[in-house]
Scaffold this motif. Structure first.
Motif, PDB file in Angstrom:
ATOM      1  N   ASP A 156       0.802  -1.215   0.000  1.00  0.00           N
ATOM      2  CA  ASP A 156       0.000   0.000   0.000  1.00  0.00           C
ATOM      3  C   ASP A 156       0.840   1.273   0.000  1.00  0.00           C
ATOM      4  OD1 ASP A 156      -2.596  -1.262   0.032  1.00  0.00           O
ATOM      5  OD2 ASP A 156      -2.121  -1.892   2.074  1.00  0.00           O
ATOM      6  N   LEU A 157       2.112   1.149  -0.327  1.00  0.00           N
ATOM      7  CA  LEU A 157       2.956   2.320  -0.522  1.00  0.00           C
ATOM      8  C   LEU A 157       4.038   1.979  -1.532  1.00  0.00           C
ATOM      9  CD1 LEU A 157       5.480   2.853   2.405  1.00  0.00           C
ATOM     10  CD2 LEU A 157       4.088   0.804   2.235  1.00  0.00           C
ATOM     11  N   ALA A 158       4.459   2.993  -2.255  1.00  0.00           N
ATOM     12  CA  ALA A 158       5.525   2.792  -3.222  1.00  0.00           C
ATOM     13  C   ALA A 158       6.826   2.466  -2.496  1.00  0.00           C
ATOM     14  CB  ALA A 158       5.698   4.042  -4.078  1.00  0.00           C
ATOM     15  N   PRO A 159       7.656   1.608  -3.075  1.00  0.00           N
ATOM     16  CA  PRO A 159       8.935   1.293  -2.443  1.00  0.00           C
ATOM     17  C   PRO A 159       9.732   2.556  -2.129  1.00  0.00           C
ATOM     18  CG  PRO A 159       8.516  -0.195  -4.273  1.00  0.00           C
ATOM     19  CD  PRO A 159       7.447   0.849  -4.334  1.00  0.00           C
ATOM     20  N   GLY A 160      10.154   2.678  -0.883  1.00  0.00           N
ATOM     21  CA  GLY A 160      10.957   3.817  -0.471  1.00  0.00           C
ATOM     22  C   GLY A 160      10.178   5.083  -0.178  1.00  0.00           C
ATOM     23  N   ALA A 161       8.855   5.035  -0.262  1.00  0.00           N
ATOM     24  CA  ALA A 161       8.064   6.252  -0.066  1.00  0.00           C
ATOM     25  C   ALA A 161       8.088   6.729   1.383  1.00  0.00           C
ATOM     26  CB  ALA A 161       6.621   6.020  -0.512  1.00  0.00           C
ATOM     27  N   LEU A 162       8.238   5.805   2.333  1.00  0.00           N
ATOM     28  CA  LEU A 162       8.267   6.153   3.752  1.00  0.00           C
ATOM     29  C   LEU A 162       9.338   5.341   4.459  1.00  0.00           C
ATOM     30  CD1 LEU A 162       4.446   6.105   4.672  1.00  0.00           C
ATOM     31  CD2 LEU A 162       5.871   8.131   4.304  1.00  0.00           C
ATOM     32  N   PRO A 163       9.939   5.918   5.491  1.00  0.00           N
ATOM     33  CA  PRO A 163      10.872   5.133   6.309  1.00  0.00           C
ATOM     34  C   PRO A 163      10.092   4.155   7.188  1.00  0.00           C
ATOM     35  CG  PRO A 163      10.589   7.308   7.250  1.00  0.00           C
ATOM     36  CD  PRO A 163       9.862   7.318   5.934  1.00  0.00           C
ATOM     37  N   GLY A 196      -1.969  -5.680  -5.933  1.00  0.00           N
ATOM     38  CA  GLY A 196      -1.731  -4.546  -6.818  1.00  0.00           C
ATOM     39  C   GLY A 196      -1.572  -3.259  -6.029  1.00  0.00           C
ATOM     40  N   ARG A 197      -0.932  -2.292  -6.659  1.00  0.00           N
ATOM     41  CA  ARG A 197      -0.652  -1.019  -6.004  1.00  0.00           C
ATOM     42  C   ARG A 197      -1.702   0.010  -6.430  1.00  0.00           C
ATOM     43  NH1 ARG A 197       3.899  -1.254  -3.159  1.00  0.00           N
ATOM     44  NH2 ARG A 197       5.401  -2.900  -3.652  1.00  0.00           N
ATOM     45  N   PHE A 198      -2.489   0.452  -5.470  1.00  0.00           N
ATOM     46  CA  PHE A 198      -3.530   1.449  -5.677  1.00  0.00           C
ATOM     47  C   PHE A 198      -3.291   2.565  -4.658  1.00  0.00           C
ATOM     48  CE2 PHE A 198      -5.207  -2.535  -7.139  1.00  0.00           C
ATOM     49  CZ  PHE A 198      -5.962  -2.222  -8.263  1.00  0.00           C
ATOM     50  N   TYR A 199      -2.970   3.744  -5.135  1.00  0.00           N
ATOM     51  CA  TYR A 199      -2.631   4.829  -4.230  1.00  0.00           C
ATOM     52  C   TYR A 199      -3.739   5.878  -4.198  1.00  0.00           C
ATOM     53  CZ  TYR A 199       2.003   2.782  -5.024  1.00  0.00           C
ATOM     54  OH  TYR A 199       3.062   1.915  -5.140  1.00  0.00           O
ATOM     55  N   THR A 200      -3.825   6.578  -3.061  1.00  0.00           N
ATOM     56  CA  THR A 200      -4.797   7.669  -2.923  1.00  0.00           C
ATOM     57  C   THR A 200      -4.120   8.982  -2.548  1.00  0.00           C
ATOM     58  OG1 THR A 200      -5.168   7.159  -0.571  1.00  0.00           O
ATOM     59  CG2 THR A 200      -6.610   6.060  -2.187  1.00  0.00           C
ATOM     60  N   PHE A 201      -2.817   8.954  -2.318  1.00  0.00           N
ATOM     61  CA  PHE A 201      -2.077  10.139  -1.888  1.00  0.00           C
ATOM     62  C   PHE A 201      -0.709  10.157  -2.553  1.00  0.00           C
ATOM     63  CE2 PHE A 201       1.345  11.740   0.780  1.00  0.00           C
ATOM     64  CZ  PHE A 201       0.915  12.999   1.147  1.00  0.00           C
ATOM     65  N   ASP A 212       5.029   8.449  -9.443  1.00  0.00           N
ATOM     66  CA  ASP A 212       4.027   7.522  -8.900  1.00  0.00           C
ATOM     67  C   ASP A 212       4.504   6.932  -7.569  1.00  0.00           C
ATOM     68  OD1 ASP A 212       1.520   6.345  -8.877  1.00  0.00           O
ATOM     69  OD2 ASP A 212       2.192   4.536  -9.917  1.00  0.00           O
ATOM     70  N   SER A 213       5.085   7.779  -6.747  1.00  0.00           N
ATOM     71  CA  SER A 213       5.518   7.372  -5.423  1.00  0.00           C
ATOM     72  C   SER A 213       4.402   7.724  -4.437  1.00  0.00           C
ATOM     73  CB  SER A 213       6.829   8.080  -5.034  1.00  0.00           C
ATOM     74  OG  SER A 213       7.259   7.667  -3.757  1.00  0.00           O
ATOM     75  N   GLY A 214       3.405   6.857  -4.375  1.00  0.00           N
ATOM     76  CA  GLY A 214       2.197   7.162  -3.627  1.00  0.00           C
ATOM     77  C   GLY A 214       1.969   6.274  -2.429  1.00  0.00           C
ATOM     78  N   LEU A 215       0.873   6.573  -1.725  1.00  0.00           N
ATOM     79  CA  LEU A 215       0.436   5.825  -0.553  1.00  0.00           C
ATOM     80  C   LEU A 215      -1.049   5.517  -0.690  1.00  0.00           C
ATOM     81  CD1 LEU A 215       1.840   8.229   2.227  1.00  0.00           C
ATOM     82  CD2 LEU A 215       3.091   6.367   1.104  1.00  0.00           C
ATOM     83  N   ARG A 216      -1.476   4.386  -0.154  1.00  0.00           N
ATOM     84  CA  ARG A 216      -2.915   4.102  -0.013  1.00  0.00           C
ATOM     85  C   ARG A 216      -3.251   4.289   1.457  1.00  0.00           C
ATOM     86  NH1 ARG A 216      -7.197  -0.038   0.546  1.00  0.00           N
ATOM     87  NH2 ARG A 216      -5.718  -1.484   1.516  1.00  0.00           N
TER      88      ARG A 216
END
Length: 260
Positions: A156-163, A196-201, A212-216
């Motif tokens: 639910d998050l792109a690789p590396g998007a958050l620590p 699958g990767r579905f982001y909202t933020f 496309d470095s997003g978060l759901r």
């Protein structure tokens, strides 16, 4: 029935975008978060002209939630039962329309305020679970939708998007989200799209949208009978590509007709 949840990151800045979206999508209910205004500043008359009545729990400059509805409703809660915060924060509003209860929430991020800030996030989630239990015991058909500020899994998050120590992905945050699912609630998007990767933020910084470095983190959880009526659940990615967009996009959920 169609409903949606959308963190608009200031309703006064995004008013026209929301109006255009309402005209295009025609949801029955829209939960808004982070409206960043008091009730008297909310453009209720503008939305009324578009066919939507509103209920607003506002706060100056921060937080704030609202529900827009084109169907008759009754206000049931202006705060989340069992959750207190000092000073008060505008993070929950709930209405009932027909046989459906619609709870709109803006869960604390948990990254500010140190240990106390994170404890506040978990306290909100615990109160939300307790409220869900009460609704389930009463046999209520309900939705708990909004900005949960939780990425439930690594998908639910792109690789590396958050620590890994970010409050949105910490083990206790994810465990609290799972508690809601274990009660019997259904994550609408994952029920239809289990992988699958579905982001909202997508953050405004570092070209997150372009990469496309997003978060759901925006979710709609359905009670059991509503889950049986689930038809579709999808983030409206196109809104992130608009001029001066919110950093979140609407999550749209459609249910088959039923008692609600």
């Amino acid at each position: 029935m169609k409903f949606a949840t959308w963190n608009v990151n200031s309703i006064r800045q995004r008013q026209d975008l929301v109006l255009q979206w309402l005209e295009r999508e025609q949801p029955d209910l829209l939960g808004l978060q982070e409206i960043k205004c008091t009730e008297d500043q909310f453009p209720a008359d503008v939305f009324r002209k578009a066919g939507y009545e509103s209920v607003v729990v506002g706060q100056k400059s921060y937080n704030g939630v609202a529900i827009l509805s084109r169907v008759p409703f009754t206000l049931t809660h202006r705060t989340l039962p069992g959750w207190e915060c000092d000073p008060p924060q505008a993070r929950y509003v709930e209405v009932r329309t027909g046989a459906l209860t619609f709870g709109n929430l803006y869960l604390p991020n948990g990254n500010s305020g140190g240990d106390a800030g994170y404890a506040n996030k978990l306290a909100f989630m615990a109160a939300l679970a307790q409220h869900a239990r009460a609704l389930l015991r009463a046999g209520t058909d309900f939705v708990l939708a909004g900005d949960y500020n939780v990425c439930p899994t690594d998908e639910d998050l792109a690789p590396g998007a958050l620590p890994p120590d970010d409050a949105l992905v910490r083990p206790a945050s994810r465990a609290a989200f799972r508690t809601l699912l274990w009660l019997g609630l259904t994550d609408a998007l994952r029920a239809l799209h289990p992988v699958g990767r579905f982001y909202t933020f997508w953050d405004y910084q570092a070209g997150a949208w372009q990469r496309d470095s997003g978060l759901r983190i925006d979710h709609a959880l359905l009670s059991p009978r509503l889950a049986e009526r689930l038809v579709s659940a999808v983030p409206d990615r196109e809104e992130r590509n608009m001029k001066q967009p919110s950093d979140h996009v609407p999550l749209i959920v459609t249910l088959r007709d039923g008692a609600a």
